[in-house]
Write a protein that holds these residues in place. Structure first.
Motif, PDB file in Angstrom:
ATOM      1  N   LYS A   1       0.839  -1.201   0.000  1.00  0.00           N
ATOM      2  CA  LYS A   1       0.000   0.000   0.000  1.00  0.00           C
ATOM      3  C   LYS A   1       0.869   1.244   0.000  1.00  0.00           C
ATOM      4  O   LYS A   1       0.604   2.207  -0.728  1.00  0.00           O
ATOM      5  CB  LYS A   1      -0.901   0.007   1.233  1.00  0.00           C
ATOM      6  N   TYR A   2       1.923   1.219   0.827  1.00  0.00           N
ATOM      7  CA  TYR A   2       2.819   2.379   0.867  1.00  0.00           C
ATOM      8  C   TYR A   2       3.491   2.576  -0.483  1.00  0.00           C
ATOM      9  O   TYR A   2       3.625   3.691  -0.967  1.00  0.00           O
ATOM     10  CB  TYR A   2       3.859   2.203   1.969  1.00  0.00           C
ATOM     11  N   ILE A   3       3.911   1.467  -1.082  1.00  0.00           N
ATOM     12  CA  ILE A   3       4.578   1.597  -2.377  1.00  0.00           C
ATOM     13  C   ILE A   3       3.608   2.193  -3.395  1.00  0.00           C
ATOM     14  O   ILE A   3       3.962   3.090  -4.168  1.00  0.00           O
ATOM     15  CB  ILE A   3       5.089   0.220  -2.861  1.00  0.00           C
ATOM     16  N   ARG A   4       2.366   1.736  -3.355  1.00  0.00           N
ATOM     17  CA  ARG A   4       1.388   2.279  -4.303  1.00  0.00           C
ATOM     18  C   ARG A   4       1.176   3.771  -4.082  1.00  0.00           C
ATOM     19  O   ARG A   4       1.053   4.534  -5.037  1.00  0.00           O
ATOM     20  CB  ARG A   4       0.055   1.558  -4.132  1.00  0.00           C
ATOM     21  N   VAL A   5       1.124   4.187  -2.814  1.00  0.00           N
ATOM     22  CA  VAL A   5       0.923   5.614  -2.546  1.00  0.00           C
ATOM     23  C   VAL A   5       2.127   6.410  -3.026  1.00  0.00           C
ATOM     24  O   VAL A   5       1.976   7.452  -3.669  1.00  0.00           O
ATOM     25  CB  VAL A   5       0.662   5.848  -1.044  1.00  0.00           C
ATOM     26  N   ILE A   6       3.325   5.905  -2.747  1.00  0.00           N
ATOM     27  CA  ILE A   6       4.529   6.633  -3.180  1.00  0.00           C
ATOM     28  C   ILE A   6       4.498   6.802  -4.696  1.00  0.00           C
ATOM     29  O   ILE A   6       4.686   7.905  -5.218  1.00  0.00           O
ATOM     30  CB  ILE A   6       5.807   5.865  -2.759  1.00  0.00           C
ATOM     31  N   MET A   7       4.204   5.721  -5.405  1.00  0.00           N
ATOM     32  CA  MET A   7       4.221   5.808  -6.857  1.00  0.00           C
ATOM     33  C   MET A   7       3.095   6.708  -7.372  1.00  0.00           C
ATOM     34  O   MET A   7       3.289   7.465  -8.320  1.00  0.00           O
ATOM     35  CB  MET A   7       4.113   4.408  -7.483  1.00  0.00           C
ATOM     36  N   SER A   8       1.919   6.640  -6.734  1.00  0.00           N
ATOM     37  CA  SER A   8       0.817   7.515  -7.172  1.00  0.00           C
ATOM     38  C   SER A   8       1.184   8.981  -6.995  1.00  0.00           C
ATOM     39  O   SER A   8       0.901   9.804  -7.858  1.00  0.00           O
ATOM     40  CB  SER A   8      -0.447   7.277  -6.353  1.00  0.00           C
ATOM     41  N   GLU A   9       1.810   9.296  -5.865  1.00  0.00           N
ATOM     42  CA  GLU A   9       2.094  10.709  -5.619  1.00  0.00           C
ATOM     43  C   GLU A   9       3.197  11.218  -6.524  1.00  0.00           C
ATOM     44  O   GLU A   9       3.157  12.356  -6.984  1.00  0.00           O
ATOM     45  CB  GLU A   9       2.448  10.934  -4.148  1.00  0.00           C
ATOM     46  N   ILE A  10       4.191  10.359  -6.815  1.00  0.00           N
ATOM     47  CA  ILE A  10       5.202  10.761  -7.789  1.00  0.00           C
ATOM     48  C   ILE A  10       4.509  11.078  -9.113  1.00  0.00           C
ATOM     49  O   ILE A  10       4.778  12.087  -9.769  1.00  0.00           O
ATOM     50  CB  ILE A  10       6.253   9.646  -7.986  1.00  0.00           C
ATOM     51  N   SER A  11       3.538  10.235  -9.484  1.00  0.00           N
ATOM     52  CA  SER A  11       2.835  10.460 -10.744  1.00  0.00           C
ATOM     53  C   SER A  11       2.026  11.746 -10.710  1.00  0.00           C
ATOM     54  O   SER A  11       1.938  12.455 -11.707  1.00  0.00           O
ATOM     55  CB  SER A  11       1.884   9.306 -11.025  1.00  0.00           C
ATOM     56  N   ARG A  12       1.412  12.012  -9.561  1.00  0.00           N
ATOM     57  CA  ARG A  12       0.611  13.238  -9.473  1.00  0.00           C
ATOM     58  C   ARG A  12       1.502  14.459  -9.703  1.00  0.00           C
ATOM     59  O   ARG A  12       1.132  15.393 -10.404  1.00  0.00           O
ATOM     60  CB  ARG A  12      -0.065  13.331  -8.106  1.00  0.00           C
ATOM     61  N   VAL A  13       2.712  14.422  -9.135  1.00  0.00           N
ATOM     62  CA  VAL A  13       3.613  15.562  -9.319  1.00  0.00           C
ATOM     63  C   VAL A  13       4.009  15.673 -10.788  1.00  0.00           C
ATOM     64  O   VAL A  13       3.994  16.773 -11.358  1.00  0.00           O
ATOM     65  CB  VAL A  13       4.849  15.432  -8.411  1.00  0.00           C
ATOM     66  N   THR A  14       4.319  14.545 -11.425  1.00  0.00           N
ATOM     67  CA  THR A  14       4.713  14.636 -12.839  1.00  0.00           C
ATOM     68  C   THR A  14       3.555  15.198 -13.661  1.00  0.00           C
ATOM     69  O   THR A  14       3.763  15.999 -14.577  1.00  0.00           O
ATOM     70  CB  THR A  14       5.108  13.265 -13.416  1.00  0.00           C
ATOM     71  N   ASP A  15       2.358  14.792 -13.309  1.00  0.00           N
ATOM     72  CA  ASP A  15       1.197  15.270 -14.055  1.00  0.00           C
ATOM     73  C   ASP A  15       1.034  16.778 -13.908  1.00  0.00           C
ATOM     74  O   ASP A  15       0.871  17.509 -14.893  1.00  0.00           O
ATOM     75  CB  ASP A  15      -0.048  14.540 -13.550  1.00  0.00           C
ATOM     76  N   HIS A  16       1.093  17.259 -12.671  1.00  0.00           N
ATOM     77  CA  HIS A  16       0.937  18.701 -12.451  1.00  0.00           C
ATOM     78  C   HIS A  16       2.084  19.483 -13.073  1.00  0.00           C
ATOM     79  O   HIS A  16       1.883  20.573 -13.602  1.00  0.00           O
ATOM     80  CB  HIS A  16       0.853  19.001 -10.956  1.00  0.00           C
ATOM     81  N   LEU A  17       3.297  18.910 -13.005  1.00  0.00           N
ATOM     82  CA  LEU A  17       4.432  19.604 -13.625  1.00  0.00           C
ATOM     83  C   LEU A  17       4.181  19.774 -15.116  1.00  0.00           C
ATOM     84  O   LEU A  17       4.430  20.840 -15.686  1.00  0.00           O
ATOM     85  CB  LEU A  17       5.719  18.797 -13.426  1.00  0.00           C
ATOM     86  N   THR A  18       3.682  18.723 -15.752  1.00  0.00           N
ATOM     87  CA  THR A  18       3.405  18.807 -17.183  1.00  0.00           C
ATOM     88  C   THR A  18       2.354  19.864 -17.454  1.00  0.00           C
ATOM     89  O   THR A  18       2.481  20.668 -18.376  1.00  0.00           O
ATOM     90  CB  THR A  18       2.896  17.451 -17.709  1.00  0.00           C
TER      91      THR A  18
END
Lengths: 164, 440
Positions: free
Chosen positions: B95-112
């Protein structure tokens, strides 16, 4: 009282079936009661479903899940959310293949507009009273409705290029 | 007597501001937008139809291609929906790994999103800085998943591979870099006259309209509604994390920009907290016992010499599934009819091999009970929901994605009408329209 119980109490005769599989409260209602129940969902203060989160349809042609044949071929599925109370409910209405018509919810939730166009596009269900019921994802010349179970997956009908 | 008529102007689909996938037919009075008709569907790839024809696990590559700027969130959403259907829980660590990866993705999305919309207003350097920051984060994603975009990392019942040794330190390093870029971008944009004037009071939408159109995500939060699925229906371990939901006041482009900038900071905070809280799995690989290369193990197994393999660990690339048995149990649910066995078992004993085949062979696979579920997760653009109907067989009867962009695009005329033609570019940029999930 959960939203499901509240609806059961208010419309005992309009409900075909209810379930809460994995905690998702679901009510299957009679199609003719859709508008009444929709208004009730939106306007009752203790329900206050101000979000129509999702609207879609399911085609149950050839469905054999649970070894029960569905009486009607289609089901239109609505997912509602209340921001204030933070609860959700799923409303489903069965739709007959011979008379694929449902009342539109555009006047109550404007978000229904595009969702209903998508359901028309993909399933060929008409929404009575919809202001602009035309295809949304496919092009106007497209023949048939792609998400129906009797539409072959590998069927091709491009505007240009090789046909089937 | 002269007569004036409104002009019809076609924008897109092959117009740079429309990203090549949207067509807008505008009615203009001078430069004012009077009416706009939006046409979507140029990137329709029949995601929902394809999912009905394949097994549950085979849907993951398709979900990668929904929102292709934050594919991990789609993976997580689909996996959670199927897990809800199956009624299984995954181990804490996954679960923690999934959250870490989701949040990294959220940042990449907003950066884009922020970078691209700044570029469209002429701030090319901000775009380059933000893409640089995105690159740092994608390096992290690449290290864990083995791919940058089409990751297919999440599995039903867990994740494909554990975090690599030393990953936390690398992540902290990159987060520091990303923070620097965010400060830089903030300095370049927020007090920039051109940017500010093009964003302030442009593309406004009222709270009532946003709710009526079913808009979620940063677009809704910019109007002042603090609705975030991570807070309202906490999934995974979001209820154990401390983060805030930024909201705007006016619902204009500038508010959406501020909300996205703040959300990136909050996501970075979440990642840091996850690394502090994540339960110890066997990440510091303590590989005592016999370790043999994977190819050798396969060769031995092919010759039937499996008796000696039972206790052996295999050495695999860390991005491959089941890289050693010890890692395996902490990131995957212990459910044989859902989760593939560790590779050591597949190669090393007949039970593991049978188990593997039972899950991957056509007509077998994962068979959830008859039923239907809807599971929402907070995608980068708003509520990403998966509605899955199962008929008890190995492939889904119906998979419906509720794409966050879809209601936003439906509500877009509300933002555009009354503004100038040139305001189309920043407003459309602030939607962060991702055609992959919009058209599916």
């Amino acid at each position: 009282m959960t939203p499901l119980q509240r609806i059961q109490e208010q419309f005992p005769t309009q409900i075909i079936e209810t379930h809460a599989f994995r905690g998702d409260e679901t009510v299957i209602i009679r199609p003719e009661a859709l508008l009444t129940i929709a208004k009730f969902l939106k306007e009752t203060p203790e329900l206050d479903f101000n979000f129509l989160m999702d609207l879609t349809a399911v085609d149950y042609l050839f469905y054999a899940g649970g070894r029960i044949q569905k009486e009607f071929r289609f089901e239109v599925v609505y997912h509602f959310l209340s921001l204030k109370h933070n609860h959700r409910i799923r409303i489903k209405i069965p739709v007959d293949e011979k008379k694929p018509e449902v009342d539109t919810l555009c006047t109550i939730w404007p978000s229904a507009n595009w969702y209903e166009r998508e359901v028309w596009d993909m399933y060929g269900l008409r929404f009575k009273g919809h202001p602009n019921l035309k295809r949304i994802l496919m092009y106007e010349e497209f023949q048939g409705h792609a998400l129906r179970k009797d539409y072959p997956v590998n069927k091709r009908q491009p505007l240009i290029g090789p046909q089937n | 007597m002269t007569q004036t008529r409104n002009m019809l102007l076609n924008v897109g689909p092959s117009h740079p501001a429309m990203h090549g996938v949207i067509r807008m037919i505008m009615e203009l009075d001078g430069e004012k937008i009077k009416d706009v008709d939006i046409e979507i569907g140029y990137l329709h790839r029949a995601f929902e139809k394809m999912c009905e024809t394949v097994m549950y696990t085979q849907c993951f590559p398709y979900t990668d291609r929904l929102n292709y700027v934050s594919p991990l969130i789609n993976n997580v959403g689909f996996a959670l929906a199927v897990e809800k259907l199956l009624g299984i829980e995954t181990p804490e660590r996954s679960k923690y790994i999934r959250v870490i990866m989701s949040e990294i993705s959220r940042v990449t999305d907003h950066l884009t999103c922020v970078g691209a919309s700044a570029m469209e207003l002429g701030a090319m350097s901000v775009f380059l800085y933000m893409i640089k920051a995105r690159e740092f984060l994608w390096e992290l994603v690449e290290e864990i998943t083995g791919a940058r975009l089409t990751i297919s990392y999440v599995r039903i019942g867990g994740v494909k591979a554990d975090l690599t040794p030393g990953f936390a330190d690398k992540a902290f390093e990159k987060i520091a870099e990303v923070r620097k870029v965010l400060i830089e971008a903030d300095e370049l944009l927020t007090r920039n006259r051109i940017f500010f004037d093009r964003m302030k009071n442009i593309g406004k939408i009222t709270q009532e309209d946003a709710i009526a159109y079913g808009v979620t995500g940063p677009f809704l939060r910019a109007t002042g509604v603090a609705y975030d699925v991570r807070k309202s229906n906490p999934y995974l371990i979001y209820d154990k994390l401390d983060f805030e939901v930024p909201v705007g006041t006016t619902g204009d482009n500038l508010d959406r920009y501020f909300v996205r900038m703040e959300e990136m900071e909050q996501s970075l905070r979440i990642i840091e907290q996850c690394f502090q809280q994540i339960p110890d799995g066997p990440i510091a690989a303590d590989l005592t016992g016999v370790v043999i290369p994977a190819a050798e193990m396969v060769d031995q197994a092919k010759m039937g010499q499996t008796a000696d393999l039972i206790e052996d660990e295999v050495s695999l690339d860390p991005t491959l599934q089941g890289s050693t048995r010890k890692y395996y149990n902490s990131i995957n649910a212990n459910k044989k009819d859902v989760v593939l066995p560790a590779k050591e078992n597949t190669y090393g004993n007949i039970e593991g091999l049978m188990n593997h085949f039972k899950l991957v062979m056509y007509g077998h696979g994962i068979k959830p009970p008859v039923g239907e579920v809807y599971l929402p997760v907070e995608g980068a653009n708003g509520e990403l929901g998966f509605y899955i109907v199962s008929d008890g067989r190995d492939h889904p009867w119906r998979v419906r994605v509720h794409p966050p962009c879809f209601p936003i695009m439906a509500a877009l005329p509300k933002c555009l009408i009354g503004d100038m033609m040139a305001d189309l570019v920043p407003t459309f940029g602030s939607v962060n329209m991702i055609a992959g999930e919009l058209d599916r």
